[in-house]
Design a protein around this motif. Structure first.
Motif, PDB file in Angstrom:
ATOM      1  N   LEU A 276     -38.028   8.754   7.738  1.00 40.74           N
ATOM      2  CA  LEU A 276     -36.677   8.811   8.298  1.00 40.74           C
ATOM      3  C   LEU A 276     -36.668   9.082   9.794  1.00 40.74           C
ATOM      4  O   LEU A 276     -35.588   9.040  10.409  1.00 40.74           O
ATOM      5  CB  LEU A 276     -35.867   9.898   7.577  1.00 40.74           C
ATOM      6  N   VAL A 277     -37.810   9.373  10.368  1.00 40.73           N
ATOM      7  CA  VAL A 277     -37.867   9.720  11.785  1.00 40.73           C
ATOM      8  C   VAL A 277     -39.005   8.946  12.434  1.00 40.73           C
ATOM      9  O   VAL A 277     -39.891   8.427  11.743  1.00 40.73           O
ATOM     10  CB  VAL A 277     -38.038  11.248  11.963  1.00 40.73           C
ATOM     11  N   PHE A 278     -38.941   8.869  13.757  1.00 37.63           N
ATOM     12  CA  PHE A 278     -39.879   8.083  14.556  1.00 37.63           C
ATOM     13  C   PHE A 278     -39.778   6.599  14.204  1.00 37.63           C
ATOM     14  O   PHE A 278     -40.779   5.882  14.159  1.00 37.63           O
ATOM     15  CB  PHE A 278     -41.315   8.584  14.400  1.00 37.63           C
ATOM     16  N   ASN A 279     -38.551   6.166  13.941  1.00 34.08           N
ATOM     17  CA  ASN A 279     -38.268   4.769  13.660  1.00 34.08           C
ATOM     18  C   ASN A 279     -36.816   4.483  14.051  1.00 34.08           C
ATOM     19  O   ASN A 279     -36.103   5.361  14.560  1.00 34.08           O
ATOM     20  CB  ASN A 279     -38.519   4.432  12.183  1.00 34.08           C
ATOM     21  N   ARG A 280     -36.371   3.242  13.793  1.00 32.06           N
ATOM     22  CA  ARG A 280     -35.020   2.841  14.189  1.00 32.06           C
ATOM     23  C   ARG A 280     -33.946   3.643  13.449  1.00 32.06           C
ATOM     24  O   ARG A 280     -32.902   3.958  14.020  1.00 32.06           O
ATOM     25  CB  ARG A 280     -34.853   1.344  13.916  1.00 32.06           C
ATOM     26  N   VAL A 283     -33.363   6.950  15.183  1.00 29.11           N
ATOM     27  CA  VAL A 283     -32.673   6.773  16.465  1.00 29.11           C
ATOM     28  C   VAL A 283     -31.181   6.569  16.251  1.00 29.11           C
ATOM     29  O   VAL A 283     -30.339   7.201  16.908  1.00 29.11           O
ATOM     30  CB  VAL A 283     -33.279   5.577  17.234  1.00 29.11           C
ATOM     31  N   VAL A 284     -30.830   5.690  15.326  1.00 28.78           N
ATOM     32  CA  VAL A 284     -29.410   5.387  15.094  1.00 28.78           C
ATOM     33  C   VAL A 284     -28.675   6.612  14.550  1.00 28.78           C
ATOM     34  O   VAL A 284     -27.553   6.925  14.992  1.00 28.78           O
ATOM     35  CB  VAL A 284     -29.286   4.189  14.135  1.00 28.78           C
ATOM     36  N   ILE A 285     -29.277   7.317  13.603  1.00 29.43           N
ATOM     37  CA  ILE A 285     -28.629   8.491  13.026  1.00 29.43           C
ATOM     38  C   ILE A 285     -28.407   9.570  14.094  1.00 29.43           C
ATOM     39  O   ILE A 285     -27.312  10.140  14.218  1.00 29.43           O
ATOM     40  CB  ILE A 285     -29.474   9.045  11.862  1.00 29.43           C
ATOM     41  N   PRO A 355     -33.939   8.340  21.914  1.00 32.08           N
ATOM     42  CA  PRO A 355     -34.928   7.357  21.437  1.00 32.08           C
ATOM     43  C   PRO A 355     -36.362   7.765  21.740  1.00 32.08           C
ATOM     44  O   PRO A 355     -37.270   7.465  20.953  1.00 32.08           O
ATOM     45  CB  PRO A 355     -34.536   6.075  22.190  1.00 32.08           C
ATOM     46  N   ALA A 356     -36.574   8.453  22.872  1.00 31.05           N
ATOM     47  CA  ALA A 356     -37.938   8.850  23.225  1.00 31.05           C
ATOM     48  C   ALA A 356     -38.491   9.881  22.253  1.00 31.05           C
ATOM     49  O   ALA A 356     -39.697   9.874  21.953  1.00 31.05           O
ATOM     50  CB  ALA A 356     -37.963   9.401  24.648  1.00 31.05           C
ATOM     51  N   GLY A 360     -39.866   5.392  17.508  1.00 30.23           N
ATOM     52  CA  GLY A 360     -41.262   5.033  17.640  1.00 30.23           C
ATOM     53  C   GLY A 360     -41.485   4.140  18.841  1.00 30.23           C
ATOM     54  O   GLY A 360     -40.596   3.948  19.682  1.00 30.23           O
ATOM     55  N   ALA A 361     -42.668   3.558  18.915  1.00 35.50           N
ATOM     56  CA  ALA A 361     -43.007   2.708  20.061  1.00 35.50           C
ATOM     57  C   ALA A 361     -42.138   1.465  20.116  1.00 35.50           C
ATOM     58  O   ALA A 361     -41.858   0.947  21.196  1.00 35.50           O
ATOM     59  CB  ALA A 361     -44.488   2.318  19.985  1.00 35.50           C
TER      60      ALA A 361
END
Length: 413
Positions: A276-280, A283-285, A355-356, A360-361
């Protein structure tokens, strides 16, 4: 005598009226002058400097003036230059070494073609020990790459004080050895995808904030005043917490051993922790949570001004609840929707910290790359070009949005 003085009296009154109006205008200008000065210094001047830096390229032409002048005057832009150009380059390199500006040239040409910094700097360190020509054989002896087109092509491209090359790189374009514009290599094309990602994530966050914020604002605007004020305090509570703290809290909540995964595992809804984290998704949540108050505040302020009697009148005339909402209430709330959508979208475009930390990358937005060029690679020209394109994109979308929202307002009305 009385008749003669009437025109003079009217002219005097008009003159006094004009002076009084002029004084009022001057007082009004004096009141807004501090705000205008603040806006000029903190907003307009930085934007103007950014746009200027995106086309200003004085490093090579200022450090190698003799060389760049000869290269610009050469009739054949693809040929390896003759002895006079090598002699001018040797003289410019020696002066640049004394002025300690050679590294700036090396960094600038390395932006165009990787590996040229080491070539330029190693040649500069050795050419200062050469006292006399012929210079072309001396350069070729130091490094045979001076007999290839690539270094001279880059020096020609960067020999102009003003350039569009930063904007070319910002849209994944470059120039070949003949100066023709072409696409970057497939493994070097990043910025177009990053622009698309930035606008897509911003649009998605804006739509989620609208979907959550509109019914919540409707509910808040119809609560009794005391209860509504208490609920508004809860809405404003995130503003009293640091953005970094809120973002880090989402990392704690969404990580594999975090609260959300632990709760889902305990209830049996999942059998393994979710990413749920370090991904899109993260970021959106996180961005939706942080920016939701910016959607709620303008919506509530507009909805509180809509008289409930309008909807009741539509219902009394036979309209269904849905029809009354769509035809009567929704058009009057469009100003709040417009303000909230624009505010959230523009803030989302420039987001960097969330986002940082949470993404994720493959989830970094354009602000990350602008900051990277400003602080790490020191490519301020490319950072300014990326910022300029981002600003242009926002202005275009704002113009299109305002036009179609105005048309929708007319139709709904």
């Amino acid at each position: 005598m009385t008749t003669a003085t009437l025109p003079d009296s009217a002219a005097g009154l008009r003159s006094k009226l004009r002076r009084a109006e002029m004084r009022q205008r001057l007082r009004a200008y004096a009141l807004i002058l501090p705000l205008f000065g603040f806006t000029l210094l903190t907003f307009l001047v930085p934007i103007a400097m950014m746009l200027f830096n995106s086309v200003n390229d004085p490093v090579v032409s200022g450090t190698l003036p003799r060389t760049t002048a000869l290269l610009r005057a050469a009739p054949d832009s693809t040929a390896i230059p003759d002895e006079p150009v090598f002699a001018a380059l040797a003289a410019d390199m020696k002066e640049a070494t004394e002025a300690q500006t050679a590294s700036q040239v090396g960094s600038r040409i390395n932006y165009e073609r990787s590996g040229l910094r080491s070539l330029f700097m190693s040649t500069t360190r050795q050419i200062v020990n050469v006292e006399h020509g012929p210079w072309k054989p001396a350069f070729l002896e130091i490094n045979p790459a001076w007999g290839e087109p690539k270094i001279w092509s880059v020096l020609r491209q960067t020999s102009h004080r003003y350039t569009a090359d930063y904007y070319l790189h910002a849209v994944d374009l470059t120039r070949d050895d003949q100066g023709h514009i072409q696409r970057e290599a497939a493994d070097s094309r990043i910025y177009v995808d990053v622009f698309a990602r930035t606008f897509w994530v911003s649009l998605l966050v804006t739509l989620l904030c609208l979907a959550i914020g509109y019914p919540l604002s409707f509910w808040l605007s119809h609560l009794p005043p005391k209860t509504a004020n208490l609920m508004m305090v809860l809405v404003l509570l995130p503003f009293w917490t640091s953005l970094l703290v809120r973002t880090t809290a989402w990392v704690v909540l969404l990580q594999k051993e975090g609260v959300v995964n632990s709760l889902l595992l305990a209830t049996g809804l999942i059998h393994a922790p979710l990413d749920l984290v370090f991904n899109r998704f993260g970021v959106v949540i996180a961005m939706t949570h942080i920016l939701l108050p910016f959607m709620i505040l303008p919506l509530v302020s507009v909805m509180r001004q809509i008289p409930p009697s309008y909807v009741r009148a539509a219902r009394s005339l036979g309209a269904s609840p849905l029809t009354a909402f769509v035809r009567v209430y929704l058009p009057q709330s469009v100003p709040g929707i417009s303000a909230g959508v624009l505010l959230v979208f523009i803030l989302s475009i420039g987001y960097y910290i969330t986002p940082a930390l949470v993404g994720g990358a493959e989830d970094q937005m354009m602000s990350y790359f602008i900051a990277d060029h400003l602080t790490r690679s020191l490519n301020w020209g490319l950072a300014s070009a990326l910022g300029g394109l981002l600003l242009a994109g926002v202005l275009v979308l704002y113009t299109v949005y305002e036009r179609y929202v105005g048309i929708a307002n007319v139709r709904l009305g």
